[in-house]
Design a protein around this motif. Structure first.
Motif, PDB file in Angstrom:
ATOM      1  N   LEU A 437       4.230-103.867 -36.265  1.00 23.03           N
ATOM      2  CA  LEU A 437       3.603-102.552 -36.203  1.00 23.03           C
ATOM      3  C   LEU A 437       3.591-102.071 -34.755  1.00 23.03           C
ATOM      4  O   LEU A 437       4.191-102.683 -33.886  1.00 23.03           O
ATOM      5  N   SER A 438       2.893-100.989 -34.494  1.00 16.67           N
ATOM      6  CA  SER A 438       2.699-100.555 -33.114  1.00 16.67           C
ATOM      7  C   SER A 438       1.816-101.557 -32.385  1.00 16.67           C
ATOM      8  O   SER A 438       0.940-102.201 -32.991  1.00 16.67           O
ATOM      9  N   VAL A 439       2.008-101.665 -31.089  1.00 21.25           N
ATOM     10  CA  VAL A 439       1.270-102.656 -30.309  1.00 21.25           C
ATOM     11  C   VAL A 439      -0.237-102.433 -30.397  1.00 21.25           C
ATOM     12  O   VAL A 439      -1.022-103.394 -30.459  1.00 21.25           O
ATOM     13  N   HIS A 440      -0.675-101.159 -30.441  1.00 24.97           N
ATOM     14  CA  HIS A 440      -2.109-100.896 -30.465  1.00 24.97           C
ATOM     15  C   HIS A 440      -2.767-101.321 -31.786  1.00 24.97           C
ATOM     16  O   HIS A 440      -4.003-101.340 -31.880  1.00 24.97           O
ATOM     17  N   LYS A 441      -1.968-101.683 -32.783  1.00 25.68           N
ATOM     18  CA  LYS A 441      -2.514-102.116 -34.071  1.00 25.68           C
ATOM     19  C   LYS A 441      -2.687-103.632 -34.165  1.00 25.68           C
ATOM     20  O   LYS A 441      -3.134-104.143 -35.193  1.00 25.68           O
ATOM     21  N   ARG A 442      -2.357-104.365 -33.087  1.00 23.63           N
ATOM     22  CA  ARG A 442      -2.480-105.818 -33.121  1.00 23.63           C
ATOM     23  C   ARG A 442      -3.956-106.221 -33.098  1.00 23.63           C
ATOM     24  O   ARG A 442      -4.789-105.535 -32.469  1.00 23.63           O
ATOM     25  N   PRO A 443      -4.334-107.301 -33.749  1.00 19.57           N
ATOM     26  CA  PRO A 443      -5.717-107.791 -33.657  1.00 19.57           C
ATOM     27  C   PRO A 443      -6.024-108.259 -32.239  1.00 19.57           C
ATOM     28  O   PRO A 443      -5.186-108.887 -31.590  1.00 19.57           O
ATOM     29  N   ARG A 444      -7.200-107.947 -31.776  1.00 24.99           N
ATOM     30  CA  ARG A 444      -7.658-108.457 -30.483  1.00 24.99           C
ATOM     31  C   ARG A 444      -8.311-109.824 -30.634  1.00 24.99           C
ATOM     32  O   ARG A 444      -8.478-110.543 -29.650  1.00 24.99           O
ATOM     33  N   GLN A 445      -8.680-110.151 -31.858  1.00 26.22           N
ATOM     34  CA  GLN A 445      -9.283-111.457 -32.120  1.00 26.22           C
ATOM     35  C   GLN A 445      -8.889-111.904 -33.521  1.00 26.22           C
ATOM     36  O   GLN A 445      -8.934-111.111 -34.462  1.00 26.22           O
ATOM     37  N   VAL A 446      -8.475-113.172 -33.648  1.00 28.88           N
ATOM     38  CA  VAL A 446      -8.123-113.754 -34.943  1.00 28.88           C
ATOM     39  C   VAL A 446      -9.078-114.906 -35.221  1.00 28.88           C
ATOM     40  O   VAL A 446      -9.196-115.843 -34.420  1.00 28.88           O
ATOM     41  N   ASN A 447      -9.770-114.834 -36.349  1.00 32.94           N
ATOM     42  CA  ASN A 447     -10.717-115.877 -36.758  1.00 32.94           C
ATOM     43  C   ASN A 447     -10.162-116.593 -37.979  1.00 32.94           C
ATOM     44  O   ASN A 447      -9.871-115.949 -39.001  1.00 32.94           O
TER      45      ASN A 447
END
Length: 468
Positions: A437-447
């Motif tokens: 996706l677009s870079v701004h749609k990446r998760p900032r945190q993955v749990n």
């Protein structure tokens, strides 16, 4: 809505209605329900301990015959939920199988065995279309469940539209194992069969082997059911002789759609609805199904997309807005909640679903998630949680994913992902999404979590994420 059942009762050799190990011929079911109807006639409402049994079906049909609203109570409801439902709906009594409730005196409502309320068979005039048939309580993914009053006319209109869309007739055998206290299992999965006159097989539990053994033509399931079918290839292949496999009540991911089609030979027909609206959007039997989309509006239903500022949005396949619907299957009101009822409707009679959607030029709809939890505003961008979830699920190590917005002083909201996965690092998933996706749609945190919190219909309860 019982016309098909009545017609089946007049046919020689009509298939029995089956729930687990119990079976009644259509005329036997109507006879039993008519006797119970005589015992509850005149009550303002009755509750039923809504186990997936013949007792529950008899009580619901009795309420329809006697024009008494029926309130299905989930059999696994905890004391707080059950007390809320009974206080809010104020039934005159609660019907249950003998011995089904350990401490009936604690409910604050008389509990009467179904067998004990039955009397002589009684006939009644047909109910007014606007009178309440059922009071169903919402799934409760956002706050305390609300009692949704659904009329006879709304149910009849919706089942007629679905029969047309799905080519559903008395020649079919419907199979499912869904709960009998929500729209999917009770209205579609029981009353739908009684409306069309099709045979009904309720498997008790929706296990793949039970589905395979039933030899039906139409099958209902939520995505969790179809996921389990996919994981049992032998049972899945046994469904190749069916006519239609229908999915609903929770988002259907494209990967599961593809897996089930490869095993069963059937593209899952997706549909969309809410307790307040019944089913409003659906694919059509015999037409191509597109994964990720939930079909077009049913006959009599209108839809529109509305921007945050109230402007109407085009149906161009890209504009994202809140979905509003109107039509003959809308609910009457929330029980004891006039302010909530008024807030759910626009001044010109459209129901605010609270769901974000995209509508294509041909009228196909894609549901992107709840406006309250699935519409993330981050760094000036608007991001659909469903889109990020689909990207995460495309990674081979990810089995389940849920995405939410978390408050952030800099970005407004950060994208946080909760993932059930095998042997994969958080950084790898972040980079994977940024590539897909677009870079701004990446998760900032993955749990990473062992499981996602879900309600009875398989919907993720996002308000509970992070509490476990």
């Amino acid at each position: 809505m019982l016309e098909g059942l009545r017609q089946a009762a007049g046919r020689d050799g009509a298939a029995a209605v089956r729930l687990g190990d119990d079976a009644l011929a259509p005329e036997e079911l109507l006879r039993a329900a008519s006797a119970v109807a005589g015992g509850i006639a005149g009550a303002p409402a009755v509750a039923v301990h809504a186990t997936p049994t013949m007792d529950t079906v008899i009580v619901v049909v009795a309420g329809l015959l006697a024009n008494v609203p029926v309130v299905p109570v989930p059999p696994d409801a905890g004391p707080m939920e059950r007390d809320h439902i009974l206080r809010d709906s104020a039934p005159a009594l609660m019907l249950a199988a003998k011995g089904a409730l350990e401490d009936p005196g604690a409910l604050g409502v008389p509990v009467v065995p179904v067998d004990d309320v039955a009397g002589a068979e009684t006939s009644f005039p047909g109910p007014e279309p606007g009178s309440t048939a059922l009071v169903l309580y919402t799934s409760g993914t956002t706050g305390r469940p609300k009692g949704v009053r659904i009329s006879h006319g709304a149910i009849t209109a919706n089942l007629g539209a679905l029969a047309e869309a799905w080519s559903w007739t008395e020649e079919d055998t419907l199979v499912h194992g869904l709960p009998l206290f929500h729209v999917h299992g009770l209205i579609l999965g029981v009353l739908g069969a009684f409306h069309t006159g099709s045979a009904l097989v309720h498997t008790g539990r929706p296990s793949p082997r039970a589905y395979a053994a039933a030899q039906g033509t139409v099958y209902f399931g939520v995505p969790t059911v179809w996921s389990r079918v996919r994981d049992d290839p032998e049972s899945a292949r046994a469904l190749r002789g069916a006519r239609l496999l229908v999915s609903g009540s929770a988002p259907l991911r494209p990967a599961l759609f593809d897996d089930v089609r490869a095993l069963t030979g059937h593209a899952l027909l997706n549909r969309y609805g809410m307790t307040e609206t019944l089913v409003t959007l659906s694919g059509r039997a015999g037409e191509d199904q597109t994964p990720g989309w939930v079909g077009t509006a049913l006959p009599g239903v209108e839809t529109r997309l509305v921007a945050e500022d109230g402007a109407l949005l085009p149906h161009n396949g890209s504009a994202l807005g809140e979905l509003e619907v109107r039509g003959p299957s809308l609910f009457s009101e929330y029980t004891n909640a006039p302010e909530a009822t008024a807030a759910s409707m626009t001044a010109d009679g459209w129901f605010r679903t609270g769901d974000l959607a995209i509508v294509g030029p041909g009228g196909a709809h894609r549901i992107m998630g709840r406006a309250s939890t699935d519409f993330i505003k981050t760094g000036g961008f608007k991001v659909s949680a469903a889109e990020v979830e689909d990207a995460l699920l495309a990674h081979p190590a990810v089995r389940e994913a849920a995405v939410v917005g978390a408050p952030d002083d800099d970005l407004g909201e950060q994208i946080h992902a909760y993932v059930v996965a095998d042997a994969v690092a958080a950084d790898e998933l972040v980079n994977f999404v940024a590539t897909e996706l677009s870079v701004h749609k990446r998760p900032r945190q993955v749990n990473f979590v062992p499981e996602l919190p879900k309600n009875r219909l398989g919907k993720v309860v996002k308000g509970e994420l992070g509490r476990r």
